[in-house]
Design a protein around this motif. Sequence first.
Motif, short mmCIF file in Angstrom:
data_model
loop_
_atom_site.label_atom_id
_atom_site.label_comp_id
_atom_site.label_asym_id
_atom_site.label_seq_id
_atom_site.Cartn_x
_atom_site.Cartn_y
_atom_site.Cartn_z
N ALA A 1 -8.41 8.22 -17.33
CA ALA A 1 -7.87 9.43 -16.70
C ALA A 1 -7.74 9.25 -15.19
N VAL A 2 -8.75 8.65 -14.57
CA VAL A 2 -8.67 8.39 -13.13
C VAL A 2 -7.54 7.41 -12.84
N LYS A 3 -7.41 6.38 -13.66
CA LYS A 3 -6.31 5.42 -13.47
C LYS A 3 -4.95 6.10 -13.58
N LEU A 4 -4.81 6.96 -14.58
CA LEU A 4 -3.55 7.68 -14.76
C LEU A 4 -3.25 8.56 -13.55
N LEU A 5 -4.25 9.26 -13.05
CA LEU A 5 -4.04 10.10 -11.88
C LEU A 5 -3.66 9.29 -10.66
N LEU A 6 -4.24 8.13 -10.51
CA LEU A 6 -3.88 7.28 -9.37
C LEU A 6 -2.42 6.84 -9.44
N VAL A 7 -1.93 6.55 -10.64
CA VAL A 7 -0.51 6.22 -10.79
C VAL A 7 0.35 7.42 -10.43
N SER A 8 -0.04 8.61 -10.89
CA SER A 8 0.70 9.83 -10.58
C SER A 8 0.71 10.10 -9.08
N PHE A 9 -0.43 9.93 -8.44
CA PHE A 9 -0.51 10.15 -7.00
C PHE A 9 0.27 9.09 -6.23
N ASP A 10 0.20 7.84 -6.67
CA ASP A 10 0.93 6.78 -5.98
C ASP A 10 2.43 7.05 -6.02
N SER A 11 2.93 7.49 -7.17
CA SER A 11 4.35 7.80 -7.28
C SER A 11 4.74 8.95 -6.34
N THR A 12 3.85 9.93 -6.21
CA THR A 12 4.11 11.06 -5.32
C THR A 12 4.07 10.63 -3.86
N ILE A 13 3.09 9.82 -3.52
CA ILE A 13 2.94 9.35 -2.14
C ILE A 13 4.15 8.51 -1.73
N LYS A 14 4.64 7.67 -2.65
CA LYS A 14 5.79 6.83 -2.34
C LYS A 14 7.05 7.67 -2.10
N ALA A 15 7.13 8.84 -2.74
CA ALA A 15 8.35 9.65 -2.69
C ALA A 15 8.31 10.75 -1.64
N ASN A 16 7.11 11.11 -1.15
CA ASN A 16 7.02 12.27 -0.27
C ASN A 16 5.99 12.02 0.84
N LEU A 17 6.43 12.09 2.07
CA LEU A 17 5.55 11.82 3.20
C LEU A 17 4.48 12.89 3.40
N SER A 18 4.64 14.04 2.76
CA SER A 18 3.68 15.13 2.96
C SER A 18 2.46 15.00 2.06
N VAL A 19 2.38 13.93 1.27
CA VAL A 19 1.22 13.66 0.42
C VAL A 19 0.70 12.27 0.76
N ASP A 20 -0.61 12.13 0.94
CA ASP A 20 -1.13 10.81 1.30
C ASP A 20 -2.64 10.74 1.08
N LEU A 21 -3.15 9.52 1.11
CA LEU A 21 -4.58 9.27 1.03
C LEU A 21 -5.23 9.69 2.35
N PRO A 22 -6.56 9.85 2.33
CA PRO A 22 -7.54 9.67 1.25
C PRO A 22 -7.37 10.68 0.11
N LEU A 23 -7.88 10.28 -1.07
CA LEU A 23 -7.86 11.12 -2.24
C LEU A 23 -9.31 11.48 -2.61
N ASP A 24 -9.54 12.76 -2.90
CA ASP A 24 -10.85 13.20 -3.36
C ASP A 24 -10.86 13.33 -4.87
N VAL A 25 -11.95 12.88 -5.49
CA VAL A 25 -12.05 12.84 -6.96
C VAL A 25 -13.38 13.43 -7.40
N ARG A 26 -13.32 14.24 -8.46
CA ARG A 26 -14.53 14.72 -9.13
C ARG A 26 -14.35 14.55 -10.64
N VAL A 27 -15.40 14.06 -11.29
CA VAL A 27 -15.39 13.87 -12.74
C VAL A 27 -16.55 14.67 -13.33
N TYR A 28 -16.22 15.57 -14.25
CA TYR A 28 -17.24 16.43 -14.84
C TYR A 28 -17.34 16.19 -16.34
#
Length: 246
Positions: free
Chosen positions: A173-200
Amino acid sequence: MTYCVGLMLKEGMVFMSDTRTNAGVDNISTFRKMFAWDVPGDRSITIMTAGNLATTQAVISLLEERSKAVEERNPSLLKAESMFQVATLVGDTLKEVISDNAEEGQRADSGFNATILVGGQIKGGAHRLFMIYPEGNFIEASADTPFFQIGETKYGRPILVRAFDPEMSFDDAVKLLLVSFDSTIKANLSVDLPLDVRVYKTDSYECEHAFRIEANDPYYLDISDGWGGALKEAFGRLPDFDLNKT
């Protein structure tokens, strides 16, 4: 803008948010958009925010202050008896803050709008995930809609729709989210790292894994490079289009 995602898995929940805010291309800052209230053995609550920064900060500040108050009349995330009550409380607080800044009573000026994801579990109930709108109303994730996104959602959504499986492990799930975020970051300058993560993990009533992924994180860089290469390879394996047959 921002990008936040909450996933409902069979074994628990995963939350991820970026940290970029911008008021123009020459005014970019880093602000935390993920907040948590944990009482080990009793409850774990995670909130992620998108929208007007002043609005979201005011909402979080009010929730924090009211959670510390001792008067019973003050609604509190730490006193709510269910996640539904938590979602109602957050929705009411969001509506209150927007109303205080609106020009005409309850009418929410779009400049002050915000959207919030709230998820977690309180002892005696199931783990639940809600999306709260500026008007204070909300919807709940279900088997048909097992994840929610807020902010800049369109670039990362196709990946989640195609690959998400509620039976998947936390690691996947974390890997999938990283792919989703990477695609967003590559396409939009208003989204970027650092990324905060919580697993419950369900019925744990505390978050054992909460961390931040920085821009130079080796695993994130591997995911980013690997996903780009995998897309090119997959594209090359697709059947060729023949203009002569049209």
